[in-house]
Design a protein around this motif. Structure first.
Motif, PDB file in Angstrom:
ATOM      1  N   LYS A   1      73.063 103.459  84.463  1.00  0.00           N
ATOM      2  CA  LYS A   1      74.266 104.081  85.028  1.00  0.00           C
ATOM      3  C   LYS A   1      74.273 104.001  86.562  1.00  0.00           C
ATOM      4  CE  LYS A   1      73.233 108.048  83.129  1.00  0.00           C
ATOM      5  NZ  LYS A   1      71.936 107.769  82.513  1.00  0.00           N
ATOM      6  N   SER A   2      73.181 104.426  87.157  1.00  0.00           N
ATOM      7  CA  SER A   2      73.118 104.369  88.628  1.00  0.00           C
ATOM      8  C   SER A   2      73.214 102.930  89.117  1.00  0.00           C
ATOM      9  CB  SER A   2      71.814 104.983  89.134  1.00  0.00           C
ATOM     10  OG  SER A   2      71.719 106.325  88.747  1.00  0.00           O
ATOM     11  N   THR A   3      72.517 102.057  88.419  1.00  0.00           N
ATOM     12  CA  THR A   3      72.543 100.655  88.798  1.00  0.00           C
ATOM     13  C   THR A   3      73.976 100.126  88.822  1.00  0.00           C
ATOM     14  OG1 THR A   3      70.381 100.394  87.763  1.00  0.00           O
ATOM     15  CG2 THR A   3      71.618  98.378  88.227  1.00  0.00           C
TER      16      THR A   3
ATOM     17  N   PHE B   1      80.768 109.079  91.283  1.00  0.00           N
ATOM     18  CA  PHE B   1      79.877 110.250  91.286  1.00  0.00           C
ATOM     19  C   PHE B   1      78.675 109.965  90.407  1.00  0.00           C
ATOM     20  CE2 PHE B   1      84.069 111.962  92.165  1.00  0.00           C
ATOM     21  CZ  PHE B   1      83.831 112.869  93.175  1.00  0.00           C
ATOM     22  N   ASP B   2      77.488 110.017  90.995  1.00  0.00           N
ATOM     23  CA  ASP B   2      76.294 109.717  90.212  1.00  0.00           C
ATOM     24  C   ASP B   2      75.482 110.985  89.939  1.00  0.00           C
ATOM     25  OD1 ASP B   2      74.243 108.552  88.877  1.00  0.00           O
ATOM     26  OD2 ASP B   2      73.493 107.360  90.561  1.00  0.00           O
ATOM     27  N   GLU B   3      75.683 111.566  88.798  1.00  0.00           N
ATOM     28  CA  GLU B   3      74.951 112.781  88.402  1.00  0.00           C
ATOM     29  C   GLU B   3      74.867 113.779  89.540  1.00  0.00           C
ATOM     30  OE1 GLU B   3      71.539 112.525  85.916  1.00  0.00           O
ATOM     31  OE2 GLU B   3      71.808 110.395  85.562  1.00  0.00           O
ATOM     32  N   VAL B   4      76.021 114.123  90.080  1.00  0.00           N
ATOM     33  CA  VAL B   4      76.013 114.908  91.309  1.00  0.00           C
ATOM     34  C   VAL B   4      75.595 116.356  91.105  1.00  0.00           C
ATOM     35  CG1 VAL B   4      77.689 113.476  92.530  1.00  0.00           C
ATOM     36  CG2 VAL B   4      78.493 115.336  91.080  1.00  0.00           C
TER      37      VAL B   4
HETATM   38 MG   LIG Z   1      70.735 107.573  87.530  1.00  0.00          MG
END
Ligand SMILES: [Mg+2]
Ligand SMILES: Nc1ncnc2c1ncn2[C@@H]1O[C@H](COP(=O)(O)OP(=O)(O)O)[C@@H](O)[C@H]1O
Lengths: 259, 229
Positions: free
Chosen positions: A44-46, A164-167
């Protein structure tokens, strides 16, 4: 006709021999909120980092309004201005006050007038309830406050799309709400967003479409009502179940602690 | 008998008064060359640390070799090399210039390492955040990385300055009339060893104490600005 804002076609991304995204395809329309859910390490982050041109990609292409996102191209800084990114760890600049954090890029990058930018920053800070923190350094803020400042900082650039990455992943439970409310408010304003989260009820409330990702592939993709209540794939069902269990477990844990 | 001894042990203030102007002159020279050398070392250090940071080919290897050579040889030998060695190949400088050059090159190797480790101490994700806001690499370096790097490296930076100013004491070897030279000269001429040495210590303290005090104030200020407490 839907207005295609972001298109990802045949994206391939690997770290060394480790293939993270194989043949990833995604289109996000203007005004759409896409939530991405999936187990830790599934990419996901990637994916978000690729969209922002922070990663070298090994194949396929990512386009914002038809403009190719390539971190080695000259126009990458210009494209990044149109993509607002908020990280799990806030990443406020520790040597700058809240206001300075927000106005730095609009003034230095977009060359907008300082007084206009300050006015806008103050307006946005007020909307997230942080007017009194204007001249404070990040160190003096709680996690939830930092994250709201980070969101305002991204917003002040007038991005076309927000990532938004797991904010809320690093936040204490009582601060999760204030940040999620802020994002929900943005969704209501019709902003285009890709939201990676583990907060299932928030995902349900905020999203137009949910992607369930596993090992870098979209396993299932649907409107929230269907994917949460009636997942078609076994993998998605099992994943959502573990979350329900976690929620129950966390809840009983808190109860036990209180007793 | 006792009283006599006591008296002869005491410092002779008239001697100190007589030498004072010489020491003052030497202090000015020491300060001038010392601080010019420090300034030069900051310039070199900054350039070298950026070369290493950006991994600029060829220059980077050269920088590494430079750092190792100058960090691992005494200033005295570097000065001999510049002052006595270079004229042999037809390049000669005034003693003052040699002092500044020697100190700058020595200090540059220390400053480079100090700045480099300061830059490396800034989290990678801070770069990425700044990039994601549309900043250019140069803007990220200038607005985000360097200010934080400076904070991280201030303690080592101040220590470097003090170290460099102390190193000026070897300048006498290339016939610069600095404090050390003056003290040795006067001792050799008039045997007023105690007075000369005490004055030497006092003047060095006068040069170095302010740096130390100002340095710790700046350190506190910067860490407040950078980290808010
Ligand atoms: Mg991540
Ligand atoms: N810089 C990196 N170098 C090597 N492997 C990485 C790097 N970043 C992430 N990975 C790997 O890529 C995979 C996906 O990571 P990530 O996108 O962070 O997952 P998620 O955000 O879904 O938890 C993981 O297996 C992780 O170990």
């Amino acid at each position: 006709m839907a207005d295609k804002l972001l298109t990802i076609e045949h994206l391939k991304k690997s770290y060394g021999d480790n293939l993270i995204l194989k043949d990833f395809n995604l289109t996000v329309n203007r005004g759409e909120v896409v939530v991405i859910i999936g187990p830790s390490g599934c990419g996901k982050s990637t994916l978000l980092r690729c969209i922002n041109g922070l990663e070298e990609i090994q194949g396929g292409e990512i386009k914002l309004y038809g403009e190719k996102i390539d971190r080695n191209k000259k126009n990458i800084a210009e494209i990044r201005q149109k993509i607002g990114m908020v990280f799990q760890s806030y990443e406020l600049f520790p040597h700058k006050t809240v206001l300075q954090n927000i106005i730095l890029a609009p003034i230095k990058v977009q060359k907008r007038s300082k007084s206009d930018v300050i006015k806008e920053a103050e307006y946005l800070l007020e909307k997230v309830g942080l007017s009194d923190k204007r001249d404070v350094y990040p160190r003096q803020l709680s996690g939830g406050q930092k994250q709201r400042v980070a969101i305002v900082r991204a917003l002040c650039m007038h991005p076309e799309i927000m990532l938004f990455d797991e904010v809320t992943a690093a936040l204490d439970p009582e601060m999760v709400r204030e940040v999620l409310d802020t994002i929900l408010e943005l969704a209501k304003q019709g902003r285009t967003m890709i939201v990676v989260t583990h907060e299932m009820s928030f995902a349900r409330a905020v999203s137009d479409r949910v992607l369930f990702l596993d090992k870098g592939e979209i396993i299932e993709e649907d409107i929230p009502e269907r994917i949460f209540d009636n997942p078609k794939t076994e993998r998605a069902r099992r994943f959502f179940n573990t979350f329900e269990y976690d929620a129950v477990k966390n809840h009983t844990d808190t109860l036990n602690r209180k007793v | 008998m006792l009283r006599r001894l006591e008296r002869s042990d005491r410092l002779n203030w008239s001697v100190i008064e007589k030498y004072l102007p010489l020491y003052e002159k030497a202090t000015v020279l020491t300060l001038k060359i010392g601080w010019l050398g420090v300034l030069f070392s900051v310039a070199i250090g900054l350039a070298v640390s950026l070369i290493v940071h950006y991994r600029i080919p060829v220059l980077r290897q050269t920088a590494k070799i430079y750092i190792e050579i100058f960090r691992n040889t005494p200033l005295l030998i570097q000065l001999f090399f510049i002052y006595f060695g270079l004229p042999k190949i037809g390049v000669s400088f005034s003693p003052e210039f040699c002092g500044v050059l020697g100190l700058g090159l020595l200090g540059g190797s220390y400053m480079a390492e100090t700045f480099r480790s300061g830059i490396e101490a800034v989290d990678k994700i801070q770069y990425e955040t700044a990039l994601s806001l549309g900043m250019s690499k140069a803007q990220v370096m200038f607005h985000i990385v360097l200010p934080q790097a400076i904070t991280y490296s201030t303690p080592a930076f101040v220590a470097n300055i003090i170290f460099l100013l102390k190193e000026t004491s070897v300048f006498s070897a290339i016939s610069l009339m600095d404090l050390m030279f003056t003290a040795k000269d006067l001792i050799g001429l008039y045997y007023k060893t105690a007075e000369c040495l005490v004055m030497l210590v006092v003047f060095y303290l006068l040069i170095l104490l302010p740096v130390s005090v100002i340095g710790s104030v700046v350190e506190r200020r910067l860490s407040y600005a950078s980290f808010g407490d």
